[in-house]
Design a protein around this motif. Structure first.
Motif, short mmCIF file in Angstrom:
data_model
loop_
_atom_site.label_atom_id
_atom_site.label_comp_id
_atom_site.label_asym_id
_atom_site.label_seq_id
_atom_site.Cartn_x
_atom_site.Cartn_y
_atom_site.Cartn_z
N GLU A 6 -18.89 84.43 -2.54
CA GLU A 6 -18.75 84.74 -4.03
C GLU A 6 -17.96 83.57 -4.82
O GLU A 6 -17.24 82.97 -4.04
CB GLU A 6 -18.17 86.03 -4.31
N SER A 7 -18.41 83.23 -6.17
CA SER A 7 -17.82 82.16 -6.51
C SER A 7 -17.82 82.44 -8.05
O SER A 7 -18.48 83.43 -8.66
CB SER A 7 -18.18 80.83 -6.19
N GLY A 9 -14.94 83.19 -10.37
CA GLY A 9 -13.87 83.91 -10.89
C GLY A 9 -13.09 82.79 -11.51
O GLY A 9 -13.04 81.51 -11.24
N LEU A 20 -20.35 85.33 -12.38
CA LEU A 20 -20.12 85.31 -10.96
C LEU A 20 -21.34 84.88 -10.18
O LEU A 20 -22.21 85.54 -10.68
CB LEU A 20 -19.39 86.45 -10.36
N THR A 107 -14.08 87.04 -5.07
CA THR A 107 -13.51 85.93 -6.13
C THR A 107 -12.76 86.80 -7.00
O THR A 107 -13.23 87.80 -7.61
CB THR A 107 -14.72 85.22 -6.87
#
Length: 113
Positions: A6-7, A9, A20, A107
């Motif tokens: 996940e990325s 944030g 996101l 994230t």
């Protein structure tokens, strides 16, 4: 083993937006129902949005109308567009399948008032 990264944030003011992204590997992504979950401090992890393999979406009432989930099967990616954020949206956000399997790192989203 499933890998989910996940990325996207960060810290945003109330009323702001974030997008996101989640990259998935080692799953048959095109056949997986995917979802975004979140865990707020002191709360159990909760499902906030989901998308079926053919793009049908569903949302928790508390995010309906503000969050939009989407997927790109070719890129093996699922995104969450979050608008009109409020401090209650502060949480660590995770993507996963339904039913969930191995969790990624998540994230963190912090919404300041």
């Amino acid at each position: 083993q499933v890998q989910l990264v996940e990325s996207g944030g960060g810290v945003v003011q109330a009323g702001g937006s974030l997008r996101l992204s989640c990259a998935a590997s080692r799953i048959i992504f095109s056949k997986a129902q995917m979802a975004w979950y979140r865990q707020r401090s002191g709360w159990q992890r909760e499902l906030v949005a989901s998308v079926t393999p053919d793009g049908v979406t569903d949302y928790a009432d508390i995010v309906k109308g503000r969050f939009t989930i989407s997927r790109d099967n070719a890129k093996r990616r699922v995104d969450l567009q979050m608008n009109n954020l409020n401090p209650e949206d502060t949480a660590v956000y995770y993507c996963n399948e339904i039913p969930y399997t191995t969790w990624g790192q998540g994230t963190e989203v912090i919404v300041s008032s």
